[in-house]
Design a protein around this motif. Structure first.
Motif, PDB file in Angstrom:
ATOM      1  N   ARG A   1      -7.877   3.196  -0.142  1.00  0.00           N
ATOM      2  CA  ARG A   1      -9.043   2.306  -0.322  1.00  0.00           C
ATOM      3  C   ARG A   1     -10.409   3.142  -0.163  1.00  0.00           C
ATOM      4  O   ARG A   1     -11.381   2.432  -0.769  1.00  0.00           O
TER       5      ARG A   1
ATOM      6  N   HIS B   1      -8.960   5.129  -7.145  1.00  0.00           N
ATOM      7  CA  HIS B   1      -7.937   4.308  -7.185  1.00  0.00           C
ATOM      8  C   HIS B   1      -8.329   2.782  -6.947  1.00  0.00           C
ATOM      9  O   HIS B   1      -7.886   1.852  -7.537  1.00  0.00           O
ATOM     10  N   THR B   2      -9.693   2.366  -6.286  1.00  0.00           N
ATOM     11  CA  THR B   2     -10.240   0.968  -6.346  1.00  0.00           C
ATOM     12  C   THR B   2     -10.335   0.608  -7.781  1.00  0.00           C
ATOM     13  O   THR B   2     -10.210  -0.634  -7.963  1.00  0.00           O
TER      14      THR B   2
ATOM     15  N   PRO C   1      -5.222  -5.120  -3.286  1.00  0.00           N
ATOM     16  CA  PRO C   1      -4.550  -4.261  -2.161  1.00  0.00           C
ATOM     17  C   PRO C   1      -3.556  -5.337  -1.228  1.00  0.00           C
ATOM     18  O   PRO C   1      -4.172  -6.189  -1.005  1.00  0.00           O
TER      19      PRO C   1
ATOM     20  N   ASP D   1      -4.513   2.919   5.384  1.00  0.00           N
ATOM     21  CA  ASP D   1      -4.926   1.754   4.946  1.00  0.00           C
ATOM     22  C   ASP D   1      -3.901   0.467   4.863  1.00  0.00           C
ATOM     23  O   ASP D   1      -4.539  -0.623   4.812  1.00  0.00           O
TER      24      ASP D   1
END
Length: 182
Positions: free
Chosen positions: A62, A67-68, A78, A124
């Motif tokens: 996160r 990645h986001t 997610p 996360d």
């Protein structure tokens, strides 16, 4: 009770066939996994959670902008908690009348994969392997406005890796015994 508490915190619950039916029969709204991945369960339910929309949602860091961004580019939301009760392989395999096909059909593949992914990303994602942990998690959520501490996440991750290792050990032992007998 656990699912109801999650709903109180506005958690969207994703689920597959049997669990989904149980939750829905108890008045809990569930989003089918097939809807999330835009693909049906196939091969008599043998393949349902092994998909990038599930594992990407679990494994994404996160705090990593790439990645986001990648999740957003693929329309992946997610997943913050993974709760899995594995197929009862050990219980079935220990029954004298269980044949090899039944034993093999009760080897969970997607469940351990999701547990290991969530445990790997415990900073996360909360990973839950045991219904006995539900009351403690509910209490922690109530005490912390829905949050689960790093310490609890780390402990649950260790427990998940131990749980999947033990599960795989039972399978290995069963197959070893089966091979020696046949």
């Amino acid at each position: 009770e656990f699912a109801n508490k999650l709903k109180e915190y506005g958690v969207e619950i994703l689920s597959t066939g049997g669990t989904r039916g149980l939750l829905e029969s108890n008045g809990i709204d569930v989003t089918p996994i097939a809807q999330v991945i835009d693909f049906p369960e196939i091969l008599d339910g043998r393949v349902k959670t092994l998909h990038p929309r599930i594992h990407g949602a679990i494994l994404a860091r996160r705090n990593d902008p790439s990645h986001t961004q990648e999740l957003a580019a693929h329309g992946i939301r997610p997943i913050d908690m993974v709760v899995v009760n594995l197929y009862p392989f050990r219980e079935l395999a220990q029954q004298a009348d269980t044949d090899l096909e039944t034993a093999l059909d009760n080897i969970d593949i997607g469940g351990p994969s999701m547990l290991r992914a969530a445990a790997k990303n415990f900073t996360d994602v909360v990973v839950v392997t045991c219904p006995e942990d539900y009351p403690e998690l509910i209490k922690e959520m109530e005490d912390n406005a829905g949050a689960i501490s790093w310490e609890t996440r780390a402990s649950l991750a260790q427990k998940a890796f131990a749980h999947t290792a033990k599960y795989d050990s039972f399978i290995s032992h069963y197959l070893s015994h089966y091979i020696r007998q046949n």
